[in-house]
Design an enzyme around this catalytic site. Structure first.
Site, PDB file in Angstrom:
ATOM      1  N   GLY A  38       0.906  -1.145  -0.097  1.00 43.29           N
ATOM      2  CA  GLY A  38      -0.097  -0.010   0.187  1.00 43.29           C
ATOM      3  C   GLY A  38       0.824   1.239   0.054  1.00 43.29           C
ATOM      4  O   GLY A  38       2.030   1.111   0.534  1.00 43.29           O
ATOM      5  N   LEU A  41       2.026   2.800   3.613  1.00 48.55           N
ATOM      6  CA  LEU A  41       2.756   1.609   4.198  1.00 48.55           C
ATOM      7  C   LEU A  41       3.893   1.494   3.768  1.00 48.55           C
ATOM      8  O   LEU A  41       5.006   1.367   4.466  1.00 48.55           O
ATOM      9  CB  LEU A  41       1.919   0.251   4.415  1.00 48.55           C
ATOM     10  CG  LEU A  41       2.194  -0.629   5.011  1.00 48.55           C
ATOM     11  CD1 LEU A  41       3.325  -1.509   4.397  1.00 48.55           C
ATOM     12  CD2 LEU A  41       2.785  -0.437   6.382  1.00 48.55           C
ATOM     13  N   ARG A 176      -5.098   7.815  -8.288  1.00 47.59           N
ATOM     14  CA  ARG A 176      -5.766   6.644  -9.209  1.00 47.59           C
ATOM     15  C   ARG A 176      -7.258   6.901  -9.250  1.00 47.59           C
ATOM     16  O   ARG A 176      -8.121   6.960  -8.471  1.00 47.59           O
ATOM     17  CB  ARG A 176      -5.449   5.372  -8.018  1.00 47.59           C
ATOM     18  CG  ARG A 176      -4.059   5.053  -7.729  1.00 47.59           C
ATOM     19  CD  ARG A 176      -3.158   4.658  -9.093  1.00 47.59           C
ATOM     20  NE  ARG A 176      -2.077   4.293  -8.757  1.00 47.59           N
ATOM     21  CZ  ARG A 176      -0.863   5.339  -8.655  1.00 47.59           C
ATOM     22  NH1 ARG A 176      -1.316   6.638  -9.028  1.00 47.59           N
ATOM     23  NH2 ARG A 176       0.288   4.762  -8.342  1.00 47.59           N
ATOM     24  N   ALA A 262       6.241   1.624  -6.204  1.00 47.04           N
ATOM     25  CA  ALA A 262       6.804   2.184  -4.772  1.00 47.04           C
ATOM     26  C   ALA A 262       8.153   3.181  -5.319  1.00 47.04           C
ATOM     27  O   ALA A 262       8.582   3.916  -4.296  1.00 47.04           O
ATOM     28  CB  ALA A 262       7.290   1.350  -3.964  1.00 47.04           C
ATOM     29  N   ALA A 263       8.006   3.727  -6.437  1.00 49.62           N
ATOM     30  CA  ALA A 263       9.219   4.738  -6.655  1.00 49.62           C
ATOM     31  C   ALA A 263       8.713   6.002  -6.167  1.00 49.62           C
ATOM     32  O   ALA A 263       9.590   6.695  -5.571  1.00 49.62           O
ATOM     33  CB  ALA A 263       9.128   4.842  -8.097  1.00 49.62           C
ATOM     34  N   ASP A 265       6.685   6.311  -3.656  1.00 50.73           N
ATOM     35  CA  ASP A 265       6.302   6.012  -2.036  1.00 50.73           C
ATOM     36  C   ASP A 265       7.798   6.216  -1.375  1.00 50.73           C
ATOM     37  O   ASP A 265       7.973   6.817  -0.373  1.00 50.73           O
ATOM     38  CB  ASP A 265       5.973   4.684  -1.692  1.00 50.73           C
ATOM     39  CG  ASP A 265       4.724   4.555  -2.519  1.00 50.73           C
ATOM     40  OD1 ASP A 265       3.765   5.534  -2.832  1.00 50.73           O
ATOM     41  OD2 ASP A 265       4.494   3.218  -2.848  1.00 50.73           O
TER      42      ASP A 265
END
Length: 324
Positions: A38, A41, A176, A262-263, A265
């Site tokens: 996520g 997260l 999104r 996750a780049a 994130d």
């Protein structure tokens, strides 16, 4: 020690195993590995790995998968005291497919996930009041999309109260479209988040989906926050901060890109960690690019611990003044 509250949702992740196909599967079918993921997260995990004290705010079920999540977060050093467990509920689920260039496509099953209830529980007031004890509140547009309008209003009100006591609000525009009933609702919520945020982390990919036809200057002008990190389509960030602006370019890649999950994130985690440690926005953006460039060379959102870059010494930050 500076602390961060990350608010959002973690889901069960199914990822297609490379070269793994089973009998009876159609084209594109095969074996899948199970993990958890996520956006906020992921950021929380990378913050913990960068020695930032971080708690994750969410709701989970009372099932075995939720138990596994709690154990995994604790093992990474992410605080779980703000996680609410709901009897009879389950976490959401998503599946990832990636193409030959490492670009990913997501498929979600999350409409009844426990996390969607966080703003409408008997414990909600206590959870939201605790935000005042953190130096930074971090959440994304995905976080906001899982709550109803009343829940978002409740959250924004708590953020405003916390900011009066010196807490900083960092908003990541991770957009999104499938999470919103329509783009008009999303634009309204984004405007409220922009107005409340001290730091905004955004990208052309996110903003052009909401404001098609705008140029870079027009997109940046929509965001009143004093500190803005605007990631372009190429590996470059345009920064705006009190007293100046700058452009930060990522170093050239030396390894192939395997998975861009996750780049953004990881960029957020490194940026926040650097700012909390006393770095200026330019150096923080460089740290963000360095970590993101490493993360995309590995499959999955969370890279192995041994692959993390060497920790850089910063001037220690012990108070809310670190990012001001």
């Amino acid at each position: 020690m500076a602390s961060v509250a990350c608010i959002g949702e973690c889901m069960v992740e199914l990822r297609q195993a490379q070269g793994g196909h089973s009998i009876g599967q159609g084209q594109g079918g095969g074996l899948y590995s199970r993990g958890f993921g996520g956006d906020t997260l992921n950021t929380a995990v990378y913050l913990a790995r960068l020695d930032v004290k971080v708690d994750y705010f969410t709701a989970l079920g009372d099932d075995a998968l939720s138990d596994e999540m709690i154990a995994a977060w604790a093992a990474e050093g992410v605080g779980t005291r703000r996680v609410v467990r709901l009897p009879g509920k389950l976490p959401g689920l998503y599946m990832i497919q990636t193409d030959g260039k490492g670009e990913r496509q997501f498929f979600h099953w999350r409409d009844s996930a426990a996390a969607r209830r966080l703003m409408d529980l008997p414990e909600t007031d206590e959870i939201l009041n605790s935000l005042m004890s953190y130096d930074i509140i971090y959440l994304s547009a995905i976080t906001l999309s899982i709550y109803e309008a009343a829940g978002r209003e409740r959250l924004f009100a708590a953020i405003k109260r916390a900011r009066l006591l010196g807490t900083r609000f960092v908003f990541d525009t991770n957009f999104r479209a499938r999470g919103w009933p329509d783009r008009d609702v999303a634009r309204e919520v984004f405007a409220a988040a922009f107005a409340a945020a001290d730091i905004v982390l955004t990208s052309t990919e996110d903003l052009l989906a909401l404001y098609p036809g705008d140029g870079h200057a027009e997109l940046m002008a929509r965001i009143p926050s004093s500190e803005l990190v605007f990631r372009l389509a190429e590996p470059v960030s345009v920064l705006r901060f009190p007293g100046g602006s700058s452009e930060v370019r990522a170093e050239p890649m030396t390894k192939p890109v395997l998975d861009t999950t996750a780049a953004g994130d990881s960029f957020a985690a490194a940026y926040i960690a650097a700012r909390l440690a006393g770095s200026d926005p330019v150096e923080a953006a460089r740290a963000g690019h360095r970590l993101a460039s490493l993360v995309i060379c590995y499959p999955g959102a969370i890279i192995p611990g041994y692959a993390m870059p060497p920790k850089k010494r910063h001037r220690p930050a012990t108070s809310r003044q670190a990012t001001k």
